[in-house]
Design an enzyme around this catalytic site. Structure first.
Site, PDB file in Angstrom:
ATOM      1  N   CYS A  37       0.836  -1.215   0.000  1.00 46.75           N
ATOM      2  CA  CYS A  37       0.000   0.000   0.000  1.00 46.75           C
ATOM      3  C   CYS A  37       0.869   1.263   0.000  1.00 46.75           C
ATOM      4  O   CYS A  37       1.488   1.601   1.012  1.00 46.75           O
ATOM      5  CB  CYS A  37      -0.925  -0.034   1.211  1.00 46.75           C
ATOM      6  N   CYS A  40      -0.116   3.929   2.520  1.00 40.73           N
ATOM      7  CA  CYS A  40       0.278   3.521   3.873  1.00 40.73           C
ATOM      8  C   CYS A  40       1.706   3.971   4.168  1.00 40.73           C
ATOM      9  O   CYS A  40       2.009   4.438   5.268  1.00 40.73           O
ATOM     10  CB  CYS A  40       0.177   2.001   4.028  1.00 40.73           C
TER      11      CYS A  40
END
Length: 286
Positions: A37, A40
């Site tokens: 991600c 993230c």
């Protein structure tokens, strides 16, 4: 990034201890993330910095959603990153996606205890014991010493409203930062101030009711009577009166019926009584 004791990884095995139990001591911000991600990875240094800045008043716990799929399912994670704030064993706030540090910090400051919170709590105890003037003085001093604690002003506004000082309460509430001013508790207090101003020098409800019974088009009396009823918790009667003003004269006091209904809706929040009255207001508008 430097190591910090206020940020750590958690798993299903230690989630109850390191998140749920720990959140009874300090707020715990749980970051659901994954290696693949990109957002993230962008968010991670921001959360690390916040953990360091709050210096033990906040814990950041990281959950690898791929490795801990049961936890992700339990907390309804549908996109990454998702960040949930736990306090006293329950989720009290959350956001999804990458957010600027300022927005995350503003959210956290609503939940992270501050030294001035002790003064707030003591002032509210004084208020509940009957000394509103002393409570207001304590809260004003706390606000001056810690202007960044945006929980103080709403408490002070409540005390001022109880003393009949609606104008000052509204002035203080409107001085709050824009992100705090949009919170439901602030909007409810502004709505209370709206109605409190209407009855500051108004006759008693019984006298106003007599005027309205004599002249149903006495919209000034009807507006003040609606304010009395709503502040007393008789919302249906108050909203019926405001609808009556809308039906009778949309121009009265800058469409006071509609403005009053919107304030009543703010006070009621998600209450089921809002829907039928909102529908009636909409029909009158169109």
């Amino acid at each position: 990034m430097s190591e910090t004791p206020y940020l750590y990884d958690v798993t299903q095995a230690d989630f109850a201890e390191r998140v749920l139990a720990r959140s009874h001591e300090v707020p715990v911000l749980v970051d659901f993330w994954a290696d693949w991600c990109g957002p993230c990875r962008m968010l991670a240094p921001v959360l690390h910095k916040l953990a360091e800045d709050f210096g033990g008043q906040l814990i950041v716990a990281k959950v690898n959603s791929d490795a801990e799929q049961a936890l992700s399912q339990q907390y309804g994670i549908r996109s990454l990153p998702t960040v949930k704030l736990f306090r006293d064993g329950a989720v009290v706030d959350e956001f999804m996606g990458v957010q600027p540090e300022s927005a995350i910090r503003a959210m956290l400051e609503r939940h992270v205890p501050r030294d001035s919170d002790t003064v707030r709590e003591k002032a509210l105890e004084v208020w509940r014991s009957g000394d509103a003037a002393a409570a207001a003085s304590m809260l004003q001093e706390a606000a001056e010493k810690d202007p960044e604690n945006t929980k103080i002003v709403p408490d002070l506004a409540r005390v001022l409203l109880a003393q009949g000082e609606a104008d000052e309460a509204e002035r203080l509430l409107r001085s709050l930062p824009a992100n705090r001013a949009e919170d439901a508790d602030v909007k409810r207090l502004l709505a209370s101030a709206y109605f409190s101003r209407l009855i500051t020098e108004a006759p008693a409800a019984d006298a106003l009711k007599e005027r309205v019974d004599t002249d149903p088009k006495d919209f000034a009396a009807l507006e003040q009577l609606a304010a009395h009823w709503i502040l007393e918790g008789n919302y249906e009667a108050g909203m019926d009166a405001l609808l009556q003003i809308m039906r009778g004269d949309r121009k009265y006091n800058d469409d006071a019926g509609r403005r009053g209904l919107l304030a009543a809706f703010e006070l009621l929040g998600d209450d089921e009584r809002v829907t039928p009255y909102r529908r009636q207001m909409f029909n009158l508008l169109h």
